[in-house]
Enzyme design. Sequence first.
Site, mmCIF file in Angstrom:
data_model
loop_
_atom_site.group_PDB
_atom_site.id
_atom_site.type_symbol
_atom_site.label_atom_id
_atom_site.label_comp_id
_atom_site.label_asym_id
_atom_site.label_seq_id
_atom_site.Cartn_x
_atom_site.Cartn_y
_atom_site.Cartn_z
ATOM 1 C CG HIS A 137 -0.361 0.205 2.516
ATOM 2 N ND1 HIS A 137 -0.151 -0.812 3.418
ATOM 3 C CD2 HIS A 137 0.078 1.324 3.135
ATOM 4 C CE1 HIS A 137 0.383 -0.331 4.518
ATOM 5 N NE2 HIS A 137 0.535 0.967 4.379
ATOM 6 C CG ASP A 167 0.102 -4.131 2.798
ATOM 7 O OD1 ASP A 167 0.215 -3.509 1.728
ATOM 8 O OD2 ASP A 167 0.101 -3.576 3.909
ATOM 9 C CG ASN A 239 6.794 3.525 12.287
ATOM 10 O OD1 ASN A 239 6.307 4.278 13.112
ATOM 11 N ND2 ASN A 239 8.088 3.199 12.293
ATOM 12 C CB SER A 240 3.361 1.722 6.369
ATOM 13 O OG SER A 240 2.695 0.619 5.828
ATOM 14 N N GLY A 296 -10.217 -23.263 -1.147
ATOM 15 C CA GLY A 296 -11.570 -22.989 -1.591
ATOM 16 C C GLY A 296 -12.582 -23.219 -0.493
ATOM 17 C CB VAL A 297 -12.733 -23.926 2.850
ATOM 18 C CG1 VAL A 297 -12.742 -25.305 2.231
ATOM 19 C CG2 VAL A 297 -11.361 -23.588 3.420
#
Length: 489
Positions: A137, A167, A239-240, A296-297
């Site tokens: 991001h 991310d 800080n990201s 797929g659950v």
Amino acid sequence: MKLKPLKMTVAALAVAAAVGGAYSLGQNVPFGNANAATQPTAAVTAPAAAPINTPNGLPDMRSIVASNAPAVVNISVTGTRKTAANGPDLQQMDPNDPFFQFFRHFRGQIPESRQPVQGLGSGFIVTPDGTVLTNAHVVDGAEEVTVKLNDKREFKAKVLGLDKASDVAVLKLDAKNLPTVKIGTSLQTQVGEWVLAIGSPFGFESSASAGIVSAKSRNLPDGSYVPFIQTDVAVNPGNSGGPLFNMNGEVIGINSQIYSRSGGYQGLSFAIPIEVAMNVEKQIVAHGKVQRGKLGVSIQEVNQSLADTFGLAKPAGALVASVEKGGPAAKGGLEPGDVILGIDGKTIESSGELPAAVAIKQPGETAHLQVWRKGETRNIDVKVGSFGEEKVASSETPSADKGRLGVAVRPLTPEEQRQAEVKGGLLVEQASGAAGRAGIRPGDIIVAVNGQPIGDIDQLRGIIAKSGKKAAILIERGNSRIFVPVDLG
């Protein structure tokens, strides 16, 4: 709670949440706003060493900062966003402002222009030839990325790739012989351990802060598969993308999000485990994209009430709430109501551990699952598919009380069955008593009770009558299915 990017000026945060939420830690500000930042002091490179204990028993982290600060970078990005040329930016307007609805209504008649924006974040160098890790991001949508080192050198960075699901983003600098961090592992990290973060909060470069690991394998409301490391380290916008170190001076995570009512640090910080990040880095460098497995659950956490309902010795594992039609799990024989207790010989204590364990597998590989079904353990092999984001259903722990189910229901119409992709099912029109206390509400669709699909009202009454004191109600709410444990008394 949804992830929200933060906007910041020196005076104040431009966006603040009225209620608590998880926030990404990049900062984006329009050009022209001043951003105060300290002048970084060149760190003296020293061999990595474990901190010594000070007389009061606290660790001395000076050696960790000295060894690693040169490899922690400040990242600034530039880009543009669309705004109305002759009107205000609606993102900055109060929805209660009487002019908000006016400008929103006439927005299409106002010519648009592109306004320059700037963002700040952190990152760290993992190879001497300039590979840098940060958050996706931070650089998503960037037109230009500049990386500034602790010694004040600046480089234009190329975004090799970014993976929004985790991310994580990978940057490349045109440089050689750069300082690097030491990559560790989060697997042996324990709650209560000291950890240290280095980054650029609010643009203040090379800032260090410390705390302890508060929890592991945290699932956040964004639906991410990442099992976050929770800490109480003070991290803030800017800080990201910065590193989280253990006391051996090794990176064990990437600081990514905070949970806050104000938009700033309030004691809850979350980091991406370094194993997740390095897996992304390896694939992006090698293939330019990320591939990961999926079952797929839809899954949810097993609490004590659900454990009692399904006959488990303790609350553990990942409860399968729904199975994607035609997906890998369905082909392998998994069913709603199964509790996945282990994968490839590794025990699953918390539901948050399962998506990460599946994601590191390549599509086509086999996942060996240990499953609890109808009071016994069985082994099921599933050939994993290609990741399309696992959905993680969640429900708050219901309060226990006496009473029967307490719902008014009606059968679904054929059109409602088609939209919900169910055969049978009952629509909840009113919920009180035990169902209401457990969190069932009008609009929910009762799909199954104690593993038995529900086709009509008489069947529901019969199953509830035989259920004893507890029942596991599978409901569909929105696009998710979750089991709700109901105490019938």
